[in-house]
Design a protein around this motif. Sequence first.
Motif, PDB file in Angstrom:
ATOM      1  N   SER A   1       0.806  -1.231   0.000  1.00  0.00           N
ATOM      2  CA  SER A   1       0.000   0.000   0.000  1.00  0.00           C
ATOM      3  C   SER A   1       0.835   1.277   0.000  1.00  0.00           C
ATOM      4  N   THR A   2       2.147   1.187   0.246  1.00  0.00           N
ATOM      5  CA  THR A   2       2.969   2.408   0.193  1.00  0.00           C
ATOM      6  C   THR A   2       3.061   2.941  -1.238  1.00  0.00           C
ATOM      7  N   LYS A   3       2.705   2.110  -2.222  1.00  0.00           N
ATOM      8  CA  LYS A   3       2.783   2.537  -3.634  1.00  0.00           C
ATOM      9  C   LYS A   3       1.521   3.276  -4.081  1.00  0.00           C
ATOM     10  N   ASP A   4       0.488   3.204  -3.257  1.00  0.00           N
ATOM     11  CA  ASP A   4      -0.836   3.711  -3.624  1.00  0.00           C
ATOM     12  C   ASP A   4      -0.928   5.209  -3.313  1.00  0.00           C
ATOM     13  N   ALA A   5      -0.928   6.052  -4.361  1.00  0.00           N
ATOM     14  CA  ALA A   5      -0.934   7.505  -4.156  1.00  0.00           C
ATOM     15  C   ALA A   5      -2.077   8.140  -4.942  1.00  0.00           C
ATOM     16  N   ARG A   6      -2.419   9.381  -4.593  1.00  0.00           N
ATOM     17  CA  ARG A   6      -3.439  10.085  -5.377  1.00  0.00           C
ATOM     18  C   ARG A   6      -2.779  10.701  -6.617  1.00  0.00           C
ATOM     19  N   VAL A   7      -1.596  11.323  -6.374  1.00  0.00           N
ATOM     20  CA  VAL A   7      -0.849  11.990  -7.442  1.00  0.00           C
ATOM     21  C   VAL A   7       0.570  11.421  -7.437  1.00  0.00           C
ATOM     22  N   LEU A   8       1.158  11.198  -8.622  1.00  0.00           N
ATOM     23  CA  LEU A   8       2.544  10.707  -8.671  1.00  0.00           C
ATOM     24  C   LEU A   8       3.463  11.740  -8.014  1.00  0.00           C
ATOM     25  N   GLY A   9       4.358  11.250  -7.165  1.00  0.00           N
ATOM     26  CA  GLY A   9       5.245  12.162  -6.434  1.00  0.00           C
ATOM     27  C   GLY A   9       4.761  12.424  -5.021  1.00  0.00           C
ATOM     28  N   ASP A  10       3.521  11.994  -4.700  1.00  0.00           N
ATOM     29  CA  ASP A  10       3.002  12.147  -3.334  1.00  0.00           C
ATOM     30  C   ASP A  10       3.844  11.347  -2.347  1.00  0.00           C
ATOM     31  N   LYS A  11       4.237  10.136  -2.764  1.00  0.00           N
ATOM     32  CA  LYS A  11       4.917   9.228  -1.834  1.00  0.00           C
ATOM     33  C   LYS A  11       6.319   8.851  -2.302  1.00  0.00           C
ATOM     34  N   TRP A  12       6.462   8.568  -3.582  1.00  0.00           N
ATOM     35  CA  TRP A  12       7.740   8.072  -4.124  1.00  0.00           C
ATOM     36  C   TRP A  12       8.708   9.239  -4.290  1.00  0.00           C
ATOM     37  N   ALA A  13       9.841   9.159  -3.572  1.00  0.00           N
ATOM     38  CA  ALA A  13      10.792  10.268  -3.611  1.00  0.00           C
ATOM     39  C   ALA A  13      11.964   9.978  -4.540  1.00  0.00           C
ATOM     40  N   GLY A  14      11.921   8.833  -5.219  1.00  0.00           N
ATOM     41  CA  GLY A  14      13.063   8.424  -6.051  1.00  0.00           C
ATOM     42  C   GLY A  14      13.122   9.087  -7.414  1.00  0.00           C
ATOM     43  N   GLY A  15      12.118   9.890  -7.764  1.00  0.00           N
ATOM     44  CA  GLY A  15      12.100  10.527  -9.078  1.00  0.00           C
ATOM     45  C   GLY A  15      11.660   9.574 -10.172  1.00  0.00           C
TER      46      GLY A  15
END
Length: 264
Positions: free
Chosen positions: A138-152
Motif C-alpha cells: 500500500s505504500t505505492k498507492d498515491a493520489r498523485v505521482l510524487g506524493d509518496k515516491w521520492a526516487g524521481g
Amino acid sequence: MGSADLVAQAKRAAAFAAVNKHVTPDVRVLGVGTGSTVVFVVERLAELRAQGQLHPELVCVPTSFQSSQLIVAAGLRPAELNDLPADGDGLHAPIDVTIDGADEVDAELNVIKGGGAAHLREKVVAAASRALVIVGDSTKDARVLGDKWAGGVPVEVAPLAWRTAKAQIERIALPGAFELAAPAATLRQAVRKAGPVVTDNGNFVLDVCFGRIHDPPAVERRVMMVPGVVEVGIFSGMACEAWFGNEDGTIACRIPQSMAKKHE
Ligand SMILES: O=C[C@H](O)[C@H](O)[C@H](O)COP(=O)(O)O
C-alpha cells in the motif's frame, strides 16, 4: 513480525490475489514483470503449475534478466516477444496479461516504474499486452505521482548522451504539469560496482525529480522527445487494475478513478 516482513507479506498477498484472478487456465501468454513483488507472482505461478492449474502450453515473456531467471527457476517456459505469433487484430498484442510491480501508482493508475532499471522492457511488454495489472504494497498507492515516491522518474538514456540529455531534461518547462520550477536529474550510481548503473540494455539511468506530477502523459511525452532518451519510467494510461496489500493482511483492488466513476 518486523516492518520489512509485514511489507513482504503485503506484497505477497497482492501478488497472489492478482495471479488468482488473472492467470486462469485459458491464459496462454503471460508477461512477467520485474522487482521484489514479482518474486511472489512467480511463487504463486509455480504453485499453480504444480497443481496443474495453468494452461499446458503457457509461455512467460520476461521483462528483465531477473524476471527471466525467476521464470526458469520456477519451471515455467520463457518466450521472446519477437518469437510470438502475431494476433488477428494487427496490433501485435500477443500477451494475454502482464502482471508487474510499480514504484508509485496514482488515482488514474498512471504509474512510475524503473526503480530496478527495468522500465524499457517492462513498457515494451506492457504495450504488447491486452491487460497490464499492477501489484504492490500500500505504500505505492498515491493520489498523485510524487506524493509518496521520492526516487524521481527513472529515465533510461544512451550512455553517449547522458550529459546532454540531463541538461535538456533539467530545462523542461511545462506549466502546470509538475510541481518543481525545474526538474533535477541525477545519474544513478551502482552499488558494489564503481560508476553508474548499466541497464540490461547497456544504457544508463537518470532519476529525475519533478515534485508532484499533475499531468503524467504530458511529462512522459515531453521527456521522450529529448535526444538520447531511450525510455521514460512513466506509464500513462496503460494499467487497467492495481492490487495493493496492506500490513494488516487486507488487500485493495483499484481500477482507474474515471472508470470507477462511470460505473457508479
Ligand atoms: O525496474 C523495476 C520495476 O519497474 C519494478 O517493477 C518496480 O521498481 C517495483 O519494484 P518492487 O516490486 O521491488 O517495489
